[in-house]
Design an enzyme around this catalytic site. Structure first.
Site, PDB file in Angstrom:
ATOM      1  N   HIS A  50      -6.947 134.739  19.113  1.00 22.67           N
ATOM      2  CA  HIS A  50      -7.282 133.883  17.981  1.00 22.67           C
ATOM      3  C   HIS A  50      -8.702 133.333  18.120  1.00 22.67           C
ATOM      4  CE1 HIS A  50      -6.150 131.444  14.576  1.00 22.67           C
ATOM      5  NE2 HIS A  50      -6.933 130.528  15.111  1.00 22.67           N
ATOM      6  N   CYS A 105     -11.466 151.108  11.562  1.00 16.71           N
ATOM      7  CA  CYS A 105     -11.232 149.818  10.908  1.00 16.71           C
ATOM      8  C   CYS A 105     -10.748 148.761  11.892  1.00 16.71           C
ATOM      9  CB  CYS A 105     -10.239 149.964   9.757  1.00 16.71           C
ATOM     10  SG  CYS A 105      -8.601 150.454  10.283  1.00 16.71           S
TER      11      CYS A 105
HETATM   12  C1  PEP Z   1      -5.925 148.232  14.522  1.00 19.38           C
HETATM   13  O1  PEP Z   1      -4.873 148.346  15.164  1.00 19.38           O
HETATM   14  O2  PEP Z   1      -7.049 148.480  14.988  1.00 19.38           O
HETATM   15  C2  PEP Z   1      -5.877 147.777  13.124  1.00 19.38           C
HETATM   16  C3  PEP Z   1      -6.957 147.809  12.368  1.00 19.38           C
HETATM   17  O3  PEP Z   1      -4.702 147.268  12.679  1.00 19.38           O
HETATM   18  P1  PEP Z   1      -4.183 145.768  13.036  1.00 19.38           P
HETATM   19  O4  PEP Z   1      -5.281 145.078  13.787  1.00 19.38           O
HETATM   20  O5  PEP Z   1      -3.861 145.129  11.741  1.00 19.38           O
HETATM   21  O6  PEP Z   1      -2.988 146.073  13.872  1.00 19.38           O
END
Ligand code: PEP
Ligand code: MG
Length: 581
Positions: free
Chosen positions: A208, A506
């Protein structure tokens, strides 16, 4: 420019972080330089006050419970007052903490212990630990609630003892906040003009603290062993690119370095896109969003669209599955913020593990991160996925925004093919996330059935390294610069190049300018990140050539560990990423 420091990068195994003469080191999370006195957050209530409370006691359990009620009510009201003065996500976090302070279950546990003859401090502690145990077992984001609960325990204890509540004081001058870890309620109200950097003993790159620091745009280093031993007021030079904290920096030199860093950061503010390397090789820079609000705010950034819309975040508080119509309205809010040339990648529900959604998640799993989460929820409940896809298709039709849809937590080519069929059947572009090593290893076959891939490097790192992404003790493993993770990314990017199909990133890795350049060198075609990271990453990419990106990729892939990889990439890219963040 930070040229006079030896980069230390990410720490080695637990215990190798920490003091090295006048230098502390930890996991770098948000790049940038800051120089200011340490404001060390003492989160414990003064021992004498607690001893006084225990010695004084209460006539009986009912009197102790009445005192608890009064104290917890005051704590909840304190959170509510701060929620009223805050905005956006901060308001939600503080309101949730107020609810937790008043929680009936917690009160019931306190009462049970008091009636069994336990003193108030032990009764409160046992009740809190009982709930902490439950949250920690759930793991992920729910484990973050454990930090909240312990914060509530300390505040309630302080109220019972007639002391001021502990927590983050408001600094009277720009300061570096040094803490064991920061509760969401603490970080929600931080003013980046007064808190110029964050240093915590605990926490990993996806904790966080890290997420808030990135939103605030202030340098942040986590997992710094020995940080709490810093004498309050000691001037600290915090380097969020290398993870190094210099406790004896020459003040004039440090100020010069910070000024140069600020100037470089200010220069990035003028970046207007589109994403490209210095020699014009195009890379799409995209935003990660969670709802209509964050989409509208991201639409003002120089992005070519949304690379990740985390739909599950719209439903964390919902007991019942929203109707197709209601879902369509929610998705259309995000889609309508974009459109024209700008596309939106909608991710279907990634419920489960760190993001439990009451109407979707399987309760009571032994190991939820490896359980029925993400696309797996459709195995025994295909209607859930179909209704969501119907709603996304409706929203796409109503807004006219180019809409791509991807599934989280895909492990097999069969799953990808089935998902793509459902998405194509609704006239939309279909992709899958690469978060499980099996998907990376089979990327070329995945690309035979889908239109694009998106690397979720947060989970890909967690699963490649078998290390819980929220475990602060494993921060050195949950680091996307780990060679094994980089190899999996490279395999996926190569498959994309061979197939001539887009492969994006992402996860948080895309928000690290130096790593972003190396990812582009591996063949990644888009980078999606928190809106706050868009300009720094875009500007940095624009300052390096595609040849340098390729060299950076080779250097990172050849490195033995994250520290060497960071150093090698910095050498290739000329250290420019240190000045941008
Ligand atoms: C990831 O796992 O990198 C992702 C983008 O999904 P989340 O962070 O929502 O699990
Ligand atoms: Mg993920």
């Amino acid at each position: 420019m930070v040229t006079d420091t030896t980069p230390t990068g990410s720490p080695g195994p637990r215990g190798s972080t920490g003091r090295g003469g006048a230098t502390l080191s930890g996991t770098p999370v948000v790049p940038g330089l800051a120089y200011a006195p340490a404001l060390v957050v003492r989160q414990e209530v003064a021992a004498e006050a607690v001893a006084r409370l225990e010695a004084q006691g209460f006539p009986d359990a009912d009197a102790a419970l009445a005192a608890y009620d009064q104290a917890s009510q005051a704590v909840a009201e304190g959170f509510e007052a701060r929620a009223g003065a805050a905005s956006g996500a901060a308001t939600e976090v503080l309101t949730a903490s107020a609810g937790l302070a008043r929680d009936r279950g917690l009160r019931g546990a306190v009462r049970k212990h008091l009636r069994a003859g336990t003193g108030i401090t032990d009764a409160l502690h046992s009740a809190v630990e009982q709930f902490v145990g439950v949250f920690e077992q759930m793991g992920g984001l729910m484990a973050e609630r454990a930090t909240d609960l312990r914060d509530i325990e300390r505040r309630t204890l302080a109220r019972l003892a007639g002391e001021p509540e502990p927590g983050v004081p408001t600094p009277d001058q720009p300061s570096v906040l040094v803490a064991e870890d920061l509760a969401p309620a603490d970080t929600a109200g931080l003013d980046p003009n007064l808190v110029v950097a964050l240093v915590t003993e605990r926490g990993g790159p996806t904790s966080h603290t890290a997420i808030i620091a990135r939103q605030l745009g202030i340098p942040c280093v986590v997992g710094v062993a020995g940080a709490l031993a810093t004498v309050p007021g000691t001037p600290l030079l915090v380097d969020g690119a290398t993870g190094r904290i210099d406790t004896t920096a020459d003040p004039d030199r440090a100020r010069e370095q910070v000024a140069a860093d600020l100037a470089a950061r200010a220069a990035t503010a003028g970046w207007t896109g589109p994403g490209a390397t210095a020699d014009g090789a195009r890379v799409k820079v995209l935003a990660n969003v969670a709802d209509g609000d964050s989409a509208r705010s991201a639409a003002g950034a120089p992005v070519e669209g949304v690379g990740l819309f985390r739909t599950e975040l719209c439903f964390l508080n919902r007991a019942e599955e929203p109707s197709v119509e209601e879902q369509a309205e929610i998705y259309a809010e995000v889609l309508s913020a974009f459109g024209g040339e700008r596309h939106v990648v909608v991710r279907t529900l990634d419920a489960g593990s760190d993001k439990p959604v009451a109407f979707a998640t399987h309760p009571g799993e032994e190991n939820p991160a490896l359980g029925v989460r993400g696309l797996r929820l459709a195995f025994d409940n295909p209607g859930l996925l179909d209704r969501q896809l119907d709603a996304i298709a409706l929203a796409a039709e109503r807004t006219g925004t180019p809409t791509w849809v991807m599934a989280p937590m895909v492990a097999t080519v069969g799953e990808a093919a089935d998902f793509a069929e459902r998405v194509h059947g609704r006239g939309l572009t279909a992709g899958v996330m690469v978060e499980i090593p099996s998907a990376a290893l089979l990327a070329h076959r995945m690309l035979e059935v889908v239109d694009f891939l998106s690397l979720g490097t947060n989970d890909l790192t967690q699963y490649a390294m078998a290390a819980d992404r929220m475990a602060s003790d494993l921060a050195h493993l949950t680091d996307p610069w780990q060679p094994a993770v980089l190899q999996l990314i490279a395999i996926t990017a190569h498959a994309g190049r061979d197939a001539g199909k887009p492969v994006g990133v992402c996860g948080e890795a895309a928000a690290d300018p130096a790593l972003a350049a190396a990812l582009v060198g591996m063949g990644v075609t888009s980078l999606s990140m928190a809106a706050a990271a868009v300009r720094p990453v875009g500007a940095f990419l624009g300052s390096v050539s595609s040849g340098q990106c390729e060299e950076a990729a080779e250097a990172a892939l050849a490195a033995a560990d994250p520290r060497c990889a960071r150093e090698a990439v910095r050498e290739v890219l000329g250290g420019g990423a240190d000045r941008i963040g």
